[in-house]
Design a protein around this motif. Sequence first.
Motif, PDB file in Angstrom:
ATOM      1  N   GLU A 123     -14.528  22.151  -2.544  1.00  0.00           N
ATOM      2  CA  GLU A 123     -15.017  20.883  -3.093  1.00  0.00           C
ATOM      3  C   GLU A 123     -14.248  20.501  -4.355  1.00  0.00           C
ATOM      4  OE1 GLU A 123     -16.650  17.367  -3.407  1.00  0.00           O
ATOM      5  OE2 GLU A 123     -16.823  18.664  -1.660  1.00  0.00           O
ATOM      6  N   LEU A 124     -13.920  21.488  -5.188  1.00  0.00           N
ATOM      7  CA  LEU A 124     -13.138  21.214  -6.394  1.00  0.00           C
ATOM      8  C   LEU A 124     -11.750  20.696  -6.015  1.00  0.00           C
ATOM      9  CD1 LEU A 124     -12.708  21.235  -9.450  1.00  0.00           C
ATOM     10  CD2 LEU A 124     -12.117  23.680  -9.267  1.00  0.00           C
ATOM     11  N   ALA A 125     -11.133  21.283  -5.008  1.00  0.00           N
ATOM     12  CA  ALA A 125      -9.815  20.828  -4.554  1.00  0.00           C
ATOM     13  C   ALA A 125      -9.881  19.367  -4.106  1.00  0.00           C
ATOM     14  CB  ALA A 125      -9.302  21.714  -3.428  1.00  0.00           C
ATOM     15  N   ARG A 126     -10.928  19.019  -3.376  1.00  0.00           N
ATOM     16  CA  ARG A 126     -11.098  17.637  -2.911  1.00  0.00           C
ATOM     17  C   ARG A 126     -11.293  16.689  -4.105  1.00  0.00           C
ATOM     18  NH1 ARG A 126     -11.546  16.752   1.946  1.00  0.00           N
ATOM     19  NH2 ARG A 126     -12.525  18.711   2.510  1.00  0.00           N
ATOM     20  N   LYS A 127     -12.112  17.117  -5.055  1.00  0.00           N
ATOM     21  CA  LYS A 127     -12.378  16.301  -6.244  1.00  0.00           C
ATOM     22  C   LYS A 127     -11.090  16.100  -7.048  1.00  0.00           C
ATOM     23  CE  LYS A 127     -15.032  16.397 -10.526  1.00  0.00           C
ATOM     24  NZ  LYS A 127     -15.897  17.197 -11.385  1.00  0.00           N
ATOM     25  N   LEU A 128     -10.325  17.175  -7.244  1.00  0.00           N
ATOM     26  CA  LEU A 128      -9.091  17.068  -8.009  1.00  0.00           C
ATOM     27  C   LEU A 128      -8.052  16.205  -7.292  1.00  0.00           C
ATOM     28  CD1 LEU A 128      -8.737  20.686  -9.416  1.00  0.00           C
ATOM     29  CD2 LEU A 128      -9.509  18.633 -10.628  1.00  0.00           C
ATOM     30  N   ALA A 129      -8.018  16.291  -5.957  1.00  0.00           N
ATOM     31  CA  ALA A 129      -7.080  15.467  -5.186  1.00  0.00           C
ATOM     32  C   ALA A 129      -7.320  13.987  -5.479  1.00  0.00           C
ATOM     33  CB  ALA A 129      -7.219  15.757  -3.691  1.00  0.00           C
ATOM     34  N   LYS A 150       0.821  -1.205   0.000  1.00  0.00           N
ATOM     35  CA  LYS A 150       0.000   0.000   0.000  1.00  0.00           C
ATOM     36  C   LYS A 150       0.854   1.254   0.000  1.00  0.00           C
ATOM     37  CE  LYS A 150      -3.881   1.859   2.586  1.00  0.00           C
ATOM     38  NZ  LYS A 150      -4.882   1.571   3.590  1.00  0.00           N
ATOM     39  N   ILE A 151       0.345   2.287  -0.653  1.00  0.00           N
ATOM     40  CA  ILE A 151       0.912   3.631  -0.594  1.00  0.00           C
ATOM     41  C   ILE A 151      -0.193   4.562  -0.124  1.00  0.00           C
ATOM     42  CG2 ILE A 151       1.800   5.573  -1.946  1.00  0.00           C
ATOM     43  CD1 ILE A 151       3.161   3.487  -3.773  1.00  0.00           C
ATOM     44  N   ILE A 152       0.128   5.397   0.840  1.00  0.00           N
ATOM     45  CA  ILE A 152      -0.827   6.381   1.351  1.00  0.00           C
ATOM     46  C   ILE A 152      -0.256   7.767   1.081  1.00  0.00           C
ATOM     47  CG2 ILE A 152      -2.121   7.214   3.358  1.00  0.00           C
ATOM     48  CD1 ILE A 152      -1.235   4.384   4.631  1.00  0.00           C
ATOM     49  N   HIS A 153      -0.991   8.557   0.306  1.00  0.00           N
ATOM     50  CA  HIS A 153      -0.611   9.944   0.064  1.00  0.00           C
ATOM     51  C   HIS A 153      -1.424  10.829   0.996  1.00  0.00           C
ATOM     52  CE1 HIS A 153       1.747   8.895  -3.376  1.00  0.00           C
ATOM     53  NE2 HIS A 153       0.725   8.596  -4.157  1.00  0.00           N
ATOM     54  N   ARG A 154      -0.754  11.796   1.603  1.00  0.00           N
ATOM     55  CA  ARG A 154      -1.417  12.736   2.501  1.00  0.00           C
ATOM     56  C   ARG A 154      -1.133  14.171   2.037  1.00  0.00           C
ATOM     57  NH1 ARG A 154       0.767   8.654   5.980  1.00  0.00           N
ATOM     58  NH2 ARG A 154      -0.924   7.425   6.877  1.00  0.00           N
ATOM     59  N   PRO A 155      -1.801  14.590   0.948  1.00  0.00           N
ATOM     60  CA  PRO A 155      -1.573  15.948   0.462  1.00  0.00           C
ATOM     61  C   PRO A 155      -2.236  16.981   1.369  1.00  0.00           C
ATOM     62  CG  PRO A 155      -3.302  14.915  -0.821  1.00  0.00           C
ATOM     63  CD  PRO A 155      -2.765  13.863   0.118  1.00  0.00           C
ATOM     64  N   VAL A 156      -1.593  18.127   1.481  1.00  0.00           N
ATOM     65  CA  VAL A 156      -2.159  19.270   2.198  1.00  0.00           C
ATOM     66  C   VAL A 156      -2.246  20.407   1.187  1.00  0.00           C
ATOM     67  CG1 VAL A 156      -1.875  20.918   4.082  1.00  0.00           C
ATOM     68  CG2 VAL A 156      -1.187  18.528   4.410  1.00  0.00           C
ATOM     69  N   ILE A 157      -3.470  20.752   0.848  1.00  0.00           N
ATOM     70  CA  ILE A 157      -3.728  21.816  -0.119  1.00  0.00           C
ATOM     71  C   ILE A 157      -4.150  23.048   0.671  1.00  0.00           C
ATOM     72  CG2 ILE A 157      -5.142  22.564  -2.073  1.00  0.00           C
ATOM     73  CD1 ILE A 157      -5.626  19.501  -2.607  1.00  0.00           C
ATOM     74  N   ILE A 158      -3.413  24.126   0.522  1.00  0.00           N
ATOM     75  CA  ILE A 158      -3.784  25.385   1.176  1.00  0.00           C
ATOM     76  C   ILE A 158      -4.254  26.338   0.088  1.00  0.00           C
ATOM     77  CG2 ILE A 158      -3.031  27.303   2.625  1.00  0.00           C
ATOM     78  CD1 ILE A 158      -0.998  25.399   3.883  1.00  0.00           C
ATOM     79  N   LEU A 159      -5.550  26.607   0.116  1.00  0.00           N
ATOM     80  CA  LEU A 159      -6.154  27.497  -0.863  1.00  0.00           C
ATOM     81  C   LEU A 159      -6.073  28.938  -0.374  1.00  0.00           C
ATOM     82  CD1 LEU A 159      -9.367  25.412  -1.668  1.00  0.00           C
ATOM     83  CD2 LEU A 159      -7.263  25.541  -3.019  1.00  0.00           C
ATOM     84  N   LEU A 214      -5.735   7.843  -0.257  1.00  0.00           N
ATOM     85  CA  LEU A 214      -5.555   9.278  -0.131  1.00  0.00           C
ATOM     86  C   LEU A 214      -6.156   9.756   1.187  1.00  0.00           C
ATOM     87  CD1 LEU A 214      -4.439  11.346  -2.150  1.00  0.00           C
ATOM     88  CD2 LEU A 214      -6.780  11.772  -2.877  1.00  0.00           C
ATOM     89  N   GLU A 215      -5.411  10.572   1.893  1.00  0.00           N
ATOM     90  CA  GLU A 215      -5.901  11.221   3.107  1.00  0.00           C
ATOM     91  C   GLU A 215      -5.599  12.709   2.952  1.00  0.00           C
ATOM     92  OE1 GLU A 215      -3.990   9.279   6.433  1.00  0.00           O
ATOM     93  OE2 GLU A 215      -4.786   7.311   5.857  1.00  0.00           O
ATOM     94  N   GLU A 216      -6.476  13.391   2.192  1.00  0.00           N
ATOM     95  CA  GLU A 216      -6.218  14.780   1.867  1.00  0.00           C
ATOM     96  C   GLU A 216      -6.680  15.735   2.959  1.00  0.00           C
ATOM     97  OE1 GLU A 216     -10.457  14.231   0.653  1.00  0.00           O
ATOM     98  OE2 GLU A 216      -8.682  12.993   0.552  1.00  0.00           O
ATOM     99  N   THR A 217      -5.997  16.864   3.060  1.00  0.00           N
ATOM    100  CA  THR A 217      -6.363  17.946   3.954  1.00  0.00           C
ATOM    101  C   THR A 217      -6.442  19.207   3.113  1.00  0.00           C
ATOM    102  OG1 THR A 217      -5.193  16.924   5.805  1.00  0.00           O
ATOM    103  CG2 THR A 217      -5.678  19.286   5.996  1.00  0.00           C
ATOM    104  N   ILE A 218      -7.558  19.906   3.222  1.00  0.00           N
ATOM    105  CA  ILE A 218      -7.726  21.144   2.485  1.00  0.00           C
ATOM    106  C   ILE A 218      -7.959  22.257   3.500  1.00  0.00           C
ATOM    107  CG2 ILE A 218      -9.100  22.380   0.764  1.00  0.00           C
ATOM    108  CD1 ILE A 218      -9.702  19.536  -0.408  1.00  0.00           C
ATOM    109  N   GLN A 219      -7.117  23.289   3.411  1.00  0.00           N
ATOM    110  CA  GLN A 219      -7.185  24.398   4.365  1.00  0.00           C
ATOM    111  C   GLN A 219      -7.243  25.715   3.605  1.00  0.00           C
ATOM    112  OE1 GLN A 219      -3.479  23.846   6.439  1.00  0.00           O
ATOM    113  NE2 GLN A 219      -4.262  22.214   7.721  1.00  0.00           N
ATOM    114  N   LEU A 220      -7.665  26.748   4.308  1.00  0.00           N
ATOM    115  CA  LEU A 220      -7.634  28.089   3.751  1.00  0.00           C
ATOM    116  C   LEU A 220      -6.423  28.817   4.327  1.00  0.00           C
ATOM    117  CD1 LEU A 220     -11.398  29.127   3.911  1.00  0.00           C
ATOM    118  CD2 LEU A 220     -10.123  28.142   1.999  1.00  0.00           C
TER     119      LEU A 220
END
Length: 149
Positions: A114-120, A95-104, A141-147
């Motif tokens: 929601e678009l950031a989550r969809k694109l992730a 298994k590979i787990i990616h944990r991206p953190v997107i700061i908008l 995927l374990e994404e985090t989206i922040q402002l």
Amino acid sequence: MAQHHFHLQASWPGLRNDVGTISCEQLKTKISIPKEMDGPGIGTNPDEMLLGAAATCYIITLAAMMERSQLEKEDLTMSSEAVVDVTNGVFTYEKIIHRPVIILKASASPQDIELARKLAHKAESSCMISRAVQGNVDISLEETIQLGG
């Protein structure tokens, strides 16, 4: 149809627990079996390189998708983890787990989030390396989206 060819030279002058080298256009490093697998742990190893290939392919794909969607970000970082099972001396890359953190941008709308989550998630299934290992290695995927501030 255009094809791209990538070339790598490898040298392994010794036995199992010795050290070899790999060299390609932009990468030159020593290689050995990792300490976790009773090797010398010098340079990199196939486990790290597969994780690195999957992670770099994913994050570049995600950044490109965000750019095409005109979704502005302040930052994009990620940690990734590989899980290798060892059963009866057989190593299986599970298994590979990616944990991206997107700061908008602070001004991002709920639709942007929601678009950031969809694109992730779309980037994971679109990445060439993810597609190459599909059916053999589980990628999650374990994404985090922040402002931003």
